[in-house]
Design an enzyme around this catalytic site. Structure first.
Site, mmCIF file in Angstrom:
data_model
loop_
_atom_site.group_PDB
_atom_site.id
_atom_site.type_symbol
_atom_site.label_atom_id
_atom_site.label_comp_id
_atom_site.label_asym_id
_atom_site.label_seq_id
_atom_site.Cartn_x
_atom_site.Cartn_y
_atom_site.Cartn_z
ATOM 1 N N TYR A 136 -58.940 -11.023 27.743
ATOM 2 C CA TYR A 136 -59.806 -12.274 28.187
ATOM 3 C C TYR A 136 -59.368 -12.779 29.478
ATOM 4 C CZ TYR A 136 -61.497 -13.368 23.244
ATOM 5 O OH TYR A 136 -62.047 -13.450 22.203
ATOM 6 N N LYS A 187 -53.674 -0.667 19.489
ATOM 7 C CA LYS A 187 -54.248 0.526 19.391
ATOM 8 C C LYS A 187 -53.193 1.491 20.155
ATOM 9 C CE LYS A 187 -57.750 2.324 18.310
ATOM 10 N NZ LYS A 187 -58.177 3.321 17.380
ATOM 11 N N ASP A 220 -57.713 -0.806 14.193
ATOM 12 C CA ASP A 220 -59.002 -0.345 13.056
ATOM 13 C C ASP A 220 -58.575 -0.191 11.659
ATOM 14 O OD1 ASP A 220 -57.205 1.673 14.025
ATOM 15 O OD2 ASP A 220 -59.066 3.066 14.210
ATOM 16 N N ASP A 244 -59.060 -11.958 18.017
ATOM 17 C CA ASP A 244 -60.337 -12.616 17.669
ATOM 18 C C ASP A 244 -61.260 -12.201 16.589
ATOM 19 O OD1 ASP A 244 -62.449 -14.448 18.570
ATOM 20 O OD2 ASP A 244 -63.320 -12.611 19.595
HETATM 21 C C1 IPM Z 1 -62.311 -18.063 18.803
HETATM 22 C C2 IPM Z 1 -63.741 -18.044 19.792
HETATM 23 C C3 IPM Z 1 -63.589 -18.049 21.058
HETATM 24 C C4 IPM Z 1 -62.689 -16.922 21.543
HETATM 25 C C5 IPM Z 1 -64.897 -18.332 22.080
HETATM 26 C C6 IPM Z 1 -65.484 -19.424 21.559
HETATM 27 C C7 IPM Z 1 -64.451 -18.435 23.444
HETATM 28 O O1 IPM Z 1 -64.475 -16.997 19.248
HETATM 29 O O2 IPM Z 1 -61.799 -19.043 19.206
HETATM 30 O O3 IPM Z 1 -62.013 -17.252 18.002
HETATM 31 O O4 IPM Z 1 -63.320 -15.605 21.595
HETATM 32 O O5 IPM Z 1 -61.349 -17.070 21.626
HETATM 33 MG MG MG Z 2 -63.511 -15.761 17.602
#
Ligand code: IPM
Ligand code: MG
Length: 350
Positions: A136, A187, A220, A244
């Site tokens: 990220y 992974k 996975d 996520d």
């Molecule tokens: C989450 C969401 C966010 C992320 C987005 C909205 C940036 O999917 O909080 O899980 O990817 O972290």
């Molecule tokens: Mg999310």
């Protein structure tokens, strides 16, 4: 001084955070509550999804509760002005590296899942997602033109020992207060960061947490095991991207994404960031039918983890359970209550 800063944001965010305000007023009317525009709404009003004053106010509050960000109307905004960029900036700016995403099956909703009742009845697992690192935020990133034509997109997955250790520590500490079991998902079979992740978690475990049961699992396989037998898990710790994905999967096990809260925590003594995990749900925004329970339960987590009011958190959690037991259901749970009526059902129990 602000106790609770509300960031309603976009889509159904304002509808559900309005219900948090009602619950907070009933439960703890001594709390000082402020509100700031955020996400796409902030972009429209202030030209940026996260204004400097908003971040400053967030860092000075005891807890921040966000509704949701994003929507099709901002899909073509430049990436750094997108609502999601505001959320990533807020997480990084607040330093909330540990994202706690519980997936709990409330007994009255055991029939609401798309999975068989016996698979999810009694489910209580906690995903601990690393929130301020990994792909990220890793550099380099971008899309570049190639000399011979075509383009090239790059993201970078990167983790340091310190980042891995501090998130693993959160998972081990949490497990000690639960069923004492941690699964660490990565992974390591293909990724260098995965290999480092496994080594650092193993070292920390043998140095300080040998009393906790630790299992390493490939991400996975974790995805598969989550639908096969989710009750084998207690605490699952994983990186930002896997977290996520796996947390959306875990959320759906419980019947509805509209039920699940989350807490993002940083160093002790710093404010936590609380978010329902459902997102802005543009398809139902403005209709008054969104389930406010994820937001209300996010407030419950804020009471517990940032506001020092575990007593009120217990009360609120029980009230939500009671309301569900008596049949309160928004459309996502197969019922017909509006957002306001669902909150009313909780208020009645309070
Ligand atoms: C989450 C969401 C966010 C992320 C987005 C909205 C940036 O999917 O909080 O899980 O990817 O972290
Ligand atoms: Mg999310």
């Amino acid at each position: 001084m602000t106790d609770l800063l509300l960031l309603p944001g976009d889509g159904i965010g304002p509808e559900v955070t309005a219900q948090v305000r009602r619950v907070a007023n009933r439960l703890a009317n001594d709390l000082t509550i402020d509100e700031r525009p955020f996400g796409g709404t902030s972009f429209d009003q202030l030209g940026t999804p996260l204004a400097d004053e908003t971040l400053t106010q967030a860092k000075a509050a005891k807890a921040v509760l966000m509704g949701a960000v994003g929507g099709p109307q901002w899909a073509n905004a430049p990436r750094d002005k997108r609502p999601e960029a505001g959320l990533l900036g807020l997480r990084a700016g607040m330093g909330v590296f540990a994202n706690l995403r519980p997936a709990i099956c409330f007994q009255p909703l055991a029939g609401a899942s798309t999975l068989k009742r016996e698979v999810i009845e009694g489910l209580d697992l906690m995903i601990v997602r690393e929130l301020t690192g990994g792909v990220y935020f890793g550099k380099p990133r971008g899309i570049e033109d190639l000399p011979g034509g075509g383009r090239r997109g790059v993201d970078t997955q990167v983790y340091t020992t310190a980042e891995i250790e501090r998130i693993a520590r959160v998972a081990f500490e949490l497990a000690r207060g639960r069923k004492n079991k941690v699964h660490s998902a990565e992974k390591s079979n293909v990724m260098e960061t995965g290999l480092l992740w496994r080594q650092v978690v193993t070292d920390l475990h043998s140095r300080e947490y040998a009393d906790v049961e630790l299992e390493h699992i490939l991400a996975d396989n974790a995805a598969m095991q989550l639908v096969k037998n989710p009750k084998q898990f207690d605490v699952m710790v994983t990186d930002n991207l896997f977290g996520d994905i796996l947390s959306d999967e875990a959320a759906q096990l419980t019947g509805s994404l509209g039920m699940l809260p989350s807490a993002a925590l940083g160093a002790p003594g710093t404010p936590g960031l609380y978010e329902p995990i459902h997102g802005s749900a543009p398809d139902i925004a403005g209709q008054g039918i969104a389930n406010p329970l994820a937001a209300i339960l996010s407030f419950e987590m804020a009471l517990r983890w940032s506001l020092g009011r575990a007593d009120l958190a217990d009360k609120l959690y029980a009230a939500v359970g009671k309301a569900l037991e008596k049949g309160a259901r928004t459309p996502d749970l197969g019922g017909q209550l509006t957002t306001i009526e669902m909150a009313d059902a909780v208020l009645t129990e309070l």
